[in-house]
Scaffold this motif. Structure first.
Motif, short mmCIF file in Angstrom:
data_model
loop_
_atom_site.label_atom_id
_atom_site.label_comp_id
_atom_site.label_asym_id
_atom_site.label_seq_id
_atom_site.Cartn_x
_atom_site.Cartn_y
_atom_site.Cartn_z
N GLN A 54 -16.99 -5.15 -9.36
CA GLN A 54 -17.87 -4.33 -9.39
C GLN A 54 -19.23 -4.73 -9.85
O GLN A 54 -20.06 -4.22 -9.16
N PRO A 55 -19.36 -5.57 -10.80
CA PRO A 55 -21.03 -5.76 -11.10
C PRO A 55 -21.36 -6.66 -10.16
O PRO A 55 -22.79 -6.89 -9.99
N LEU A 56 -20.67 -7.24 -9.14
CA LEU A 56 -21.13 -8.01 -8.03
C LEU A 56 -21.44 -7.15 -7.17
O LEU A 56 -21.90 -7.67 -5.84
N GLY A 57 -21.19 -6.12 -6.92
CA GLY A 57 -21.80 -5.03 -5.87
C GLY A 57 -20.54 -4.93 -4.77
O GLY A 57 -21.19 -4.41 -3.62
N PHE A 58 -19.44 -5.30 -5.07
CA PHE A 58 -18.27 -5.15 -3.83
C PHE A 58 -18.13 -3.52 -3.97
O PHE A 58 -17.87 -3.01 -4.90
N THR A 59 -17.67 -3.27 -2.53
CA THR A 59 -17.49 -1.78 -2.51
C THR A 59 -16.03 -1.71 -2.92
O THR A 59 -15.21 -2.54 -2.98
N LEU A 60 -15.56 -0.43 -3.13
CA LEU A 60 -13.95 -0.28 -3.18
C LEU A 60 -13.12 -0.38 -1.95
O LEU A 60 -12.03 -1.14 -2.14
N ASP A 61 -13.71 -0.30 -0.63
CA ASP A 61 -13.09 -0.80 0.53
C ASP A 61 -13.05 -2.17 0.47
O ASP A 61 -12.00 -2.89 0.99
N GLU A 62 -14.05 -3.10 0.04
CA GLU A 62 -14.17 -4.45 0.09
C GLU A 62 -13.02 -4.80 -0.96
O GLU A 62 -12.37 -5.85 -0.77
N THR A 63 -13.01 -4.37 -2.05
CA THR A 63 -11.82 -4.74 -3.22
C THR A 63 -10.46 -4.42 -2.58
O THR A 63 -9.80 -5.44 -2.84
N ARG A 64 -10.14 -3.40 -1.87
CA ARG A 64 -9.09 -3.21 -1.31
C ARG A 64 -8.70 -4.16 -0.26
O ARG A 64 -7.31 -4.68 -0.37
N GLU A 65 -9.62 -4.66 0.65
CA GLU A 65 -9.51 -5.65 1.30
C GLU A 65 -9.06 -7.01 0.81
O GLU A 65 -8.23 -7.62 1.18
N LEU A 66 -9.65 -7.39 -0.21
CA LEU A 66 -9.43 -8.64 -0.84
C LEU A 66 -8.05 -8.38 -1.55
O LEU A 66 -7.36 -9.36 -1.33
N LEU A 67 -7.62 -7.55 -2.35
CA LEU A 67 -6.35 -7.28 -3.05
C LEU A 67 -5.22 -7.32 -2.12
O LEU A 67 -4.03 -7.93 -2.24
N THR A 68 -5.43 -6.74 -0.78
CA THR A 68 -4.47 -6.70 0.29
C THR A 68 -4.23 -8.03 0.66
O THR A 68 -3.15 -8.42 0.90
N ALA A 69 -5.35 -8.95 0.91
CA ALA A 69 -5.09 -10.40 1.47
C ALA A 69 -4.43 -11.13 0.11
O ALA A 69 -3.64 -12.03 0.70
#
Length: 131
Positions: A54-69
């Protein structure tokens, strides 16, 4: 562990954790006999990844993509249904590597901003100090 303990450990509000659940970013690993969600250390680790992005400015969609990977890479086991092709594995590793690079760049940007803020605060203190 119960939701309140997870909130205390992650420093996230109950509402935020429930929001992440609703979005599918984290799913409690179990439920109590009364139907209340129960979380494992793995669930807490997942919430910490979200919190740190979050503090690095990643969106929730980007977070979801990383978690999925990361989930897919973690589940990759030879001889199982989850075994990835070498191409799929390489693509996932590349995706995670891009997030790592983006995070490093954003950390550098934040360090620059912090240094400027500290310079500003120092200049104000200097002006207030009697000569």
């Amino acid at each position: 562990m119960q939701l309140r303990e997870v909130a205390a450990r992650t420093e996230l509000s109950l509402r935020t954790i429930r929001q992440y659940e609703d979005m599918g970013l984290v799913v409690p690993s179990a439920a109590s006999p009364g139907g209340f969600p129960l979380y494992t250390d793995s669930d807490v680790s997942r919430l910490m990844v979200i919190r740190r992005m979050q503090p690095l400015g990643f969106t929730l969609d980007e977070t979801r993509e990383l978690l999925t990977a990361v989930d897919l890479l973690s589940a990759d086991r030879p001889g199982t249904e989850t075994e990835l092709t070498p191409e799929d594995r390489a693509a996932l590793v590349d995706r995670v590597r891009r997030y790592e690079q983006a995070a490093a760049e954003r950390v550098d940007e934040l360090r620059t901003q912090l240094a400027r803020a500290e310079e500003f605060a120092t200049s104000l203190r200097t002006r207030l100090t009697p000569a």
